[in-house]
Design an enzyme around this catalytic site. Structure first.
Site, PDB file in Angstrom:
ATOM      1  N   GLU A  98      19.678 -20.914 107.050  1.00 13.70           N
ATOM      2  CA  GLU A  98      18.651 -21.483 106.183  1.00 13.70           C
ATOM      3  C   GLU A  98      17.264 -20.978 106.723  1.00 13.70           C
ATOM      4  O   GLU A  98      16.936 -20.649 107.686  1.00 13.70           O
ATOM      5  CB  GLU A  98      18.714 -22.943 106.798  1.00 13.70           C
ATOM      6  CG  GLU A  98      17.446 -24.011 105.991  1.00 13.70           C
ATOM      7  CD  GLU A  98      17.707 -25.326 106.484  1.00 13.70           C
ATOM      8  OE1 GLU A  98      18.620 -26.016 105.939  1.00 13.70           O
ATOM      9  OE2 GLU A  98      17.035 -25.444 107.399  1.00 13.70           O
TER      10      GLU A  98
ATOM     11  N   ARG B  23      40.902 -53.535  90.534  1.00 11.44           N
ATOM     12  CA  ARG B  23      39.542 -53.334  91.150  1.00 11.44           C
ATOM     13  C   ARG B  23      39.428 -51.921  91.797  1.00 11.44           C
ATOM     14  O   ARG B  23      38.327 -51.032  91.643  1.00 11.44           O
ATOM     15  CB  ARG B  23      39.050 -54.592  91.769  1.00 11.44           C
ATOM     16  CG  ARG B  23      37.609 -54.231  92.194  1.00 11.44           C
ATOM     17  CD  ARG B  23      36.655 -53.780  91.362  1.00 11.44           C
ATOM     18  NE  ARG B  23      36.742 -54.423  90.174  1.00 11.44           N
ATOM     19  CZ  ARG B  23      35.892 -53.790  89.245  1.00 11.44           C
ATOM     20  NH1 ARG B  23      35.415 -52.529  89.248  1.00 11.44           N
ATOM     21  NH2 ARG B  23      36.054 -54.603  87.861  1.00 11.44           N
TER      22      ARG B  23
END
Length: 282
Positions: free
Chosen positions: A195, A98
């Site tokens: 930004e 898993r």
């Protein structure tokens, strides 16, 4: 390239979380000494990412197991394709199953979605890049998966470059002041990205000496204007709300990079299974 010291820590933590004290089922149900051959197979079309990681998971529980990859990381494969064959002690390999599938399916899901975005901007100069919007603890795997899907990495962490965002600008009192402080103290090889969400900030960041601009949540019309203002002097990145439906139009504005958080935040795990065949005499 994977940073294996970090990958090893992820594998150890994931196995410890999944196993607990003991794999009760395998220890009780599977006879001691049983060997088996397991086939990893995809049940859908995917871009494969994480086979070396899955191999490392199996080898952590069964160091001498055989692992034969059937395809290369980064390959696009059809449903039913055999990704790898694993041979060794059945108990140990079932205990690792898993965890190996979780990591392989997650990484392949990211690579598969990334390739879809990359395909949408084919023929433009824009390059897809990832973000720091990653699952805590799994960044090294997720950013590696984006590169296998055809993207490039942005910053790997906060130490990877200076990115002056809106809150930095607010605290410092403006774009020019923030860039000046960064330029005065930054290592000489470190780039400074700013930004911008307005065109006046684009002009101000250029005048302040930014090395790169992030154009945040701008319309395609604003992006074209920003690209014209920059005129190729520094690279520009478009970011914010980018989807498979909008990325082509964004790329056609002339930006150099497009960052997409969805490729790591929103990629669904793909469907990969493990089928066992007992070895003769096992």
């Amino acid at each position: 390239m994977l940073e294996w010291s970090a990958v090893d820590r992820i594998i150890d933590a994931a196995l410890a979380e999944d196993i607990g004290a003991v794999d009760l089922t395998s220890e009780i149900v599977v006879p001691d000494g049983t060997r088996a051959t397991f086939v990893l197979r995809t049940r859908e079309e995917i871009v494969v990412a994480g086979l070396p990681v899955a191999e490392a998971v199996f080898r952590r529980r069964a160091p001498g197991c055989g692992f034969q990859a059937g395809v290369a990381d980064g390959a696009r494969v059809a449903p039913g394709a055999v990704l790898a064959t694993v041979t060794g002690p059945a108990r140990a390999l079932l205990t690792a199953e898993r965890t190996a599938l979780n990591l392989l399916s997650h990484m392949s899901g990211i690579a598969t979605l990334t390739r879809r975005y990359v395909d949408r901007i084919a023929g433009t100069k824009a390059q897809l890049i990832d973000t720091r919007k990653t699952t805590p603890g799994l960044r090294v795997l997720e950013k590696h998966a984006t590169t296998l899907g055809g993207a490039r990495n942005h910053r790997l962490d906060l130490a990877g470059g200076i990115m002056i965002k809106d809150n930095h600008i607010s605290v410092c009192g403006g774009v020019a002041a923030a860039v000046a402080r960064a330029r005065a103290a930054a290592p000489v090889l470190t780039k400074i990205e700013v930004e911008c969400d307005r065109l006046d900030q684009v002009r101000e960041a250029l005048e302040a000496g930014a090395d790169m601009l992030l154009l945040d949540n701008m319309t395609t019309g604003m992006l074209r204007e920003a690209v014209a203002i920059v005129a190729g002097r520094i690279p520009v990145e478009a970011s914010g709300g980018v989807t498979l439906e909008t990325i082509r139009a964004i790329a056609e504005t002339g930006v150099d990079f497009i960052s997409v958080g969805r490729i790591t935040q929103g990629a669904p795990a793909v469907d990969i299974g493990l089928d066992a065949t007992l070895e003769p005499g096992g």
